[in-house]
Design a protein around this motif. Structure first.
Motif, PDB file in Angstrom:
ATOM      1  N   ARG A   1       3.480  -3.047   0.857  1.00  0.00           N
ATOM      2  CA  ARG A   1       2.503  -3.233  -0.230  1.00  0.00           C
ATOM      3  C   ARG A   1       3.131  -3.053  -1.602  1.00  0.00           C
ATOM      4  N   GLN A   2       4.218  -2.311  -1.692  1.00  0.00           N
ATOM      5  CA  GLN A   2       4.878  -2.062  -2.974  1.00  0.00           C
ATOM      6  C   GLN A   2       5.692  -3.262  -3.458  1.00  0.00           C
TER       7      GLN A   2
ATOM      8  N   MET B   1       4.653  -9.483  -3.517  1.00  0.00           N
ATOM      9  CA  MET B   1       4.382 -10.426  -2.437  1.00  0.00           C
ATOM     10  C   MET B   1       4.366 -11.878  -2.918  1.00  0.00           C
TER      11      MET B   1
ATOM     12  N   GLU C   1       3.960  -0.104   6.185  1.00  0.00           N
ATOM     13  CA  GLU C   1       2.870  -0.797   5.490  1.00  0.00           C
ATOM     14  C   GLU C   1       2.892  -0.440   4.004  1.00  0.00           C
ATOM     15  N   GLU C   2       3.113   0.830   3.711  1.00  0.00           N
ATOM     16  CA  GLU C   2       3.139   1.285   2.315  1.00  0.00           C
ATOM     17  C   GLU C   2       4.264   0.609   1.527  1.00  0.00           C
TER      18      GLU C   2
END
Length: 137
Positions: free
Chosen positions: A50-51, A54, A46-47
């Motif tokens: 998110r980086q 997107m 998930e981390e």
């Protein structure tokens, strides 16, 4: 089939609909349907997700699906049907995309679950694309 006549036979509304449908399928597939399997098999967290950028990822993914839908529409031509579209979509998904991914994943020694998650999405995406493109004439 000539390139110009194949492009002229494209139903652009159907191409957009097929693109949107496969984009939505991707959200479902890589989310609640197979997201956990894909994340575990691909090593995505998930981390790390998110980086990423997107907007760029989703924008380019949409553009690539638009190209795929356009080419499939050109391949199907104007005289298609939902059944022919489904069969062509499955042939592309299983016969070309899933097998090609399989070769790459074998050499990269990726987990079978990773291949299954990605190939499964592509088979369903091309099947849906084919049905929409074939039916919408």
């Amino acid at each position: 089939m000539e390139h110009a006549s194949a492009l002229a036979s494209v139903n652009w509304l159907a191409v957009i609909a097929a693109t949107v449908a496969t984009f939505v399928l991707g959200g479902l597939w890589y989310g609640p349907l197979a997201g956990k399997v894909w994340m575990r098999a691909s090593g995505m967290t998930e981390e790390r997700a998110r980086q990423g950028n997107m907007a760029l990822t989703f924008g380019l993914s949409f553009a690539l699906q638009l190209v795929a839908a356009t080419v499939l529409a050109m391949f199907l031509g104007a005289g298609s049907s939902a059944r022919v579209g489904l069969m062509a979509g499955l042939a592309v998904g299983v016969g070309w995309v899933a097998t090609s991914l399989g070769v790459i994943y074998l050499f990269e020694q990726r987990p079978v679950a990773h291949w299954a998650a990605n190939a499964g999405y592509m088979v369903l995406a091309f099947a849906i694309m084919g049905v929409i493109l074939g039916a919408w004439r």
